[in-house]
Design a protein around this motif. Structure first.
Motif, mmCIF file in Angstrom:
data_model
loop_
_atom_site.group_PDB
_atom_site.id
_atom_site.type_symbol
_atom_site.label_atom_id
_atom_site.label_comp_id
_atom_site.label_asym_id
_atom_site.label_seq_id
_atom_site.Cartn_x
_atom_site.Cartn_y
_atom_site.Cartn_z
ATOM 1 N N SER A 31 3.071 5.395 12.219
ATOM 2 C CA SER A 31 1.750 5.561 12.839
ATOM 3 C C SER A 31 0.794 4.427 12.470
ATOM 4 N N ASP A 32 1.101 3.659 11.422
ATOM 5 C CA ASP A 32 0.260 2.484 11.171
ATOM 6 C C ASP A 32 1.142 1.252 10.962
ATOM 7 N N TYR A 33 0.564 0.076 11.260
ATOM 8 C CA TYR A 33 1.374 -1.126 11.366
ATOM 9 C C TYR A 33 0.723 -2.283 10.639
ATOM 10 N N ASN A 34 1.541 -3.189 10.121
ATOM 11 C CA ASN A 34 1.017 -4.355 9.405
ATOM 12 C C ASN A 34 0.978 -5.610 10.269
ATOM 13 N N THR B 191 5.953 -2.348 10.591
ATOM 14 C CA THR B 191 5.330 -1.818 9.377
ATOM 15 C C THR B 191 5.858 -2.555 8.150
#
Lengths: 378, 378
Positions: free
Chosen positions: A258-261, A352
């Motif tokens: 759900s979150d990405y770098n 991610t």
């Protein structure tokens, strides 16, 4: 049973039905196809017990007499042989007559075949489908939805439920999802007139691949009916039945990060072609691995190497690279399959970390999501 | 070695040479293709040791610069991999450079491949062909002569010499003949400027099939040179070498009957199609046998039956039937192969008896003779 029919019209019908007939069946009568001649027209049925296809040829179409019916009746004939005979007949007018002991006569021009048929009463009945969960979807949308998901089903029988595509109706949407646990393909479709209650089924990937060959490209609706064991796809002139897979489909929602770098936006077609080239060398190794590396100036590099053969590298100009630098390895085949689902549009890849699954979306909408699990290379 | 070349021109050359390269070779360097870059242009060579093909791409063609040569040289690269790489390159401009340790660099657009090459000095030399028995034949006549005979070679290695086509120059004619001892195909060609002394060789059927794929359809001459061990076919830009088969080719002249009891003249295409249909049922049995029966009124019947599947019969109107009544059984495959050699023209079939070989000729000329040994069915 006795009738005259136009050869090309009969061949069209046979062509669809033959897709359900397998030469490897263990049920001898399923090497045959069933003909039911009624006053309205001719029903042709083929089945391998997983898939059953029935086509209907109307006696009269648009004022043209396609079939001249002399006597109604039923027969089962050997499918492959019958199909090849019809294909090679000398004229477009075919007469088919069945008399005592299921002897089937095929006449065309000066050519006459006499086949040993089987009793149609021994042929399995069509699955009994109630209109429990019924909805419809335009044929071309159905076909693209299948194409964008079915390639990701598992080919291994170790978890049979993963060889199918999970179809779920929920919150006014149809969600189709396939995974072999190394990659995942998901397609959401917003439909009018979905059934009110939620339901979910798992349709064998093989059935959906055959369905896509049978359905013509058009915007005509395909009517879909589900029961616990069977699904029926119904279009003008064709009924396509498939059994459903049993077992609980795994919950995949936690797989999707759900979150990405790092987020890379680029031309999907350019990436597909570069990976196709890099995979020429990657294929020599057993694992078919290519590497993606973000460089400065919105450039990414696709590379691969094989100790025996050599190396390849290629730079691609991305539209944007946001976030941390990224160096990640993955299966060239999985990546190419996923990119093909986007049909060459601009895509967004979100990472991610080098060891975490990454996802692909179209820059235009979120209808399609493709997820790939990377490969550890060090 | 360093040069730039147009990709499509390189692909054309590779396409021909690849036909000689086998992945099943026991000689590792023959999985590669050899490049020789000279000031005049690029030689590309492929071989499976039976067949060797060399193409030549001129540096300049019709005033157009096809190759920019920076440094001459030679290299061997893995054939299949190199071919696939060139096919998938992103632009039509290709740069190829070989530096120390045979490292081969292929550059096109932003894509760069580095392949591990092999030393060209380890590649076998071309066969040494003297111009002993030299003659030439127009390409399209050569191709049809091969097509009309090569199908009749034996596929069994029990008599290796029968896997080739016997080419004999005698009495100012070239005679090409193949037989597997169940059927025989013979084609005579009258040529100007044949070598004066008689000679005969046996060319492997497999080589002639590949040769037919390499030679373009045209009326341009193909120059043919023979030695004891090798034959060379030479056209504009292509050298095609094949080894010859050793051993004495059997004398077949006594196989061909000289007097006949029944002669049937008819449309070869109608007969071919009828036998094609009849063979659908014949194929179900192991032997693939159909029967020809002469009826009254210049009609013949083609029939076949299979106890498990059924029967077929078809009547054909012949142009004439002369002599005794005839009922004869033969292989549908052999008959179809023979009929195809006549390209659908009217043909004459001459029978000596139900147990004796029969022959087919065109009604127009005797250049082609096909002989089939019948099958005893009672």
């Amino acid at each position: 049973m006795k009738f005259e029919i136009k050869r090309d019209r009969l061949l069209d019908g046979l062509n669809d039905v033959m897709k359900a007939v397998s030469s490897k069946t263990t049920i001898p009568i399923l090497t045959g196809i069933k003909f039911d001649l009624t006053t309205a027209g001719l029903y042709i049925t083929g089945s391998d017990s997983d898939i059953t296809i029935q086509t209907f040829i109307k006696a009269e179409e648009n004022g043209e007499q396609v079939i001249n019916i002399f006597e109604n009746g039923t027969i089962v004939v050997q499918a492959r042989m019958f199909n090849e005979i019809i294909r090679k007949l000398p004229t477009n007018a075919v007469e088919i007559e069945v008399n005592g002991q299921n002897r089937t006569h095929i006449r065309s021009g000066k050519s006459e075949f006499h086949l040993i048929g089987l009793d149609a009463s021994d042929y399995p009945l069509l699955p009994d489908i109630q209109d429990d969960h019924q909805f419809s979807i335009p044929a071309d949308l159905l076909k693209s939805t299948i194409r964008e998901t079915v390639f990701a089903v598992s080919t291994s029988e170790s978890r049979p439920v993963l060889t199918g595509v999970h179809w779920q109706v929920k919150s006014g949407e149809l969600e189709c999802l396939a995974t072999d646990s190394h990659r995942l393909a998901r397609r959401k479709v917003t439909l009018q007139q979905l059934p009110e209650e939620e339901f979910k089924v798992v349709i064998p990937g093989k059935s959906l691949i055959e369905l896509n060959k049978v359905i013509a490209d058009s915007s005509q609706p395909v009517h879909i009916m589900m029961t616990q064991q069977q699904v029926l796809f119904k279009t003008e002139g064709i009924l396509f039945y498939s059994r459903l897979l049993e077992g609980n489909y795994p919950d995949t929602s936690r797989l999707i990060p759900s979150d990405y770098n790092t987020t890379i936006t680029l031309d999907g077609k350019a990436l597909l072609q570069a990976i196709d080239r890099a995979s020429l060398l990657a294929r020599e190794e057993r694992n078919n691995i290519v590497q993606l590396t973000s460089l400065g100036g919105n450039i990414i590099e696709i590379s691969s190497s094989s100790p025996e053969v050599g190396q390849v590298e290629e730079e691609i100009q991305a539209t944007s690279i946001e976030g941390e630098e990224m160096k990640i390895s993955f299966s060239a085949k999985y990546m190419m399959d996923a990119l093909k689902a986007f049909g060459g549009h601009d895509i967004k890849i979100q990472f991610t970390g080098a060891m975490r699954p990454f996802i692909l979306n179209s820059v235009h909408d979120k209808a399609i999501l493709q997820l790939i699990v990377p490969v550890r290379t060090y």
